[in-house]
Design a protein around this motif. Structure first.
Motif, PDB file in Angstrom:
ATOM      1  N   GLY A 136       0.787  -1.234   0.000  1.00 25.07           N
ATOM      2  CA  GLY A 136       0.000   0.000   0.000  1.00 25.07           C
ATOM      3  C   GLY A 136       0.817   1.280   0.000  1.00 25.07           C
ATOM      4  N   ARG A 137       2.122   1.184   0.114  1.00 21.99           N
ATOM      5  CA  ARG A 137       2.968   2.383   0.191  1.00 21.99           C
ATOM      6  C   ARG A 137       3.431   2.798  -1.220  1.00 21.99           C
ATOM      7  N   THR A 138       2.502   3.213  -2.050  1.00 24.16           N
ATOM      8  CA  THR A 138       2.832   3.517  -3.447  1.00 24.16           C
ATOM      9  C   THR A 138       3.789   4.699  -3.583  1.00 24.16           C
ATOM     10  N   ASP A 139       3.685   5.693  -2.716  1.00 23.84           N
ATOM     11  CA  ASP A 139       4.636   6.809  -2.771  1.00 23.84           C
ATOM     12  C   ASP A 139       6.051   6.319  -2.493  1.00 23.84           C
ATOM     13  N   ALA A 140       6.186   5.423  -1.520  1.00 26.04           N
ATOM     14  CA  ALA A 140       7.499   4.854  -1.206  1.00 26.04           C
ATOM     15  C   ALA A 140       8.036   4.054  -2.397  1.00 26.04           C
ATOM     16  N   HIS A 141       7.168   3.345  -3.091  1.00 28.81           N
ATOM     17  CA  HIS A 141       7.609   2.552  -4.239  1.00 28.81           C
ATOM     18  C   HIS A 141       8.186   3.458  -5.323  1.00 28.81           C
TER      19      HIS A 141
END
Length: 153
Positions: A126-131
């Motif tokens: 769920g951490r798309t910004d981190a990806h």
């Protein structure tokens, strides 16, 4: 960015680290910053293990970031040693400042110094910004991960 020091975490840093672990939607569900007892036991285990490198980023006497680097010797890839980056957290008022990049660059440099041939990391789906952040730093989404909960969450 002001004076920044990336250094090994100490017991005195524990409350600040746990606060950062709890400071997002996922962390708020699984961390308990009001009771440091389980974290103190975990910190003692980490401190005893030479393959574990828990670090903090400190600016003006204040802990503003953290990550854990684990060195994993192995047989695969012709006996390669891997480094695993986990628990990357940046204090809320430091996000977007370049501190995350500095911490990851430190981890990559330290991995090279420790003769690792590969650096990998995991990130919650769920951490798309981190990806996107990790991809900008040259990491490639290459595997699908699985977990099996064995005890307390």
């Amino acid at each position: 960015m002001g004076d920044l020091e990336i250094r090994p975490a100490t017991r005195d840093d524990l409350a600040a680290i746990v606060d950062m672990l709890a400071d997002d939607t996922l962390g708020a569900q699984r961390e308990s910053p009001g009771d440091l007892t389980p974290y103190e036991a975990a910190f003692a285990r980490l401190a005893e293990d030479p393959h574990q490198h828990l670090v903090v980023a400190e600016r003006e006497g204040r802990v503003v970031g953290t990550l854990q680097l684990t060195v994993i010797p192995g047989l695969s890839l012709q006996g390669s040693t891997r480094a695993l980056i986990e628990a990357v957290r940046i204090h809320a008022d430091e996000r977007g400042s370049g501190l995350g990049t500095r911490l990851i660059e430190w981890a990559i440099d330290e991995s090279r110094r420790l003769d690792c041939q590969l650096v990998q990391l995991t990130s919650n789906a769920g951490r798309t910004d981190a990806h996107r952040f990790y991809e900008r730093l040259g990491f490639t989404a290459s595997h699908v991960g699985f977990k099996l909960q064995l005890g307390r969450a």
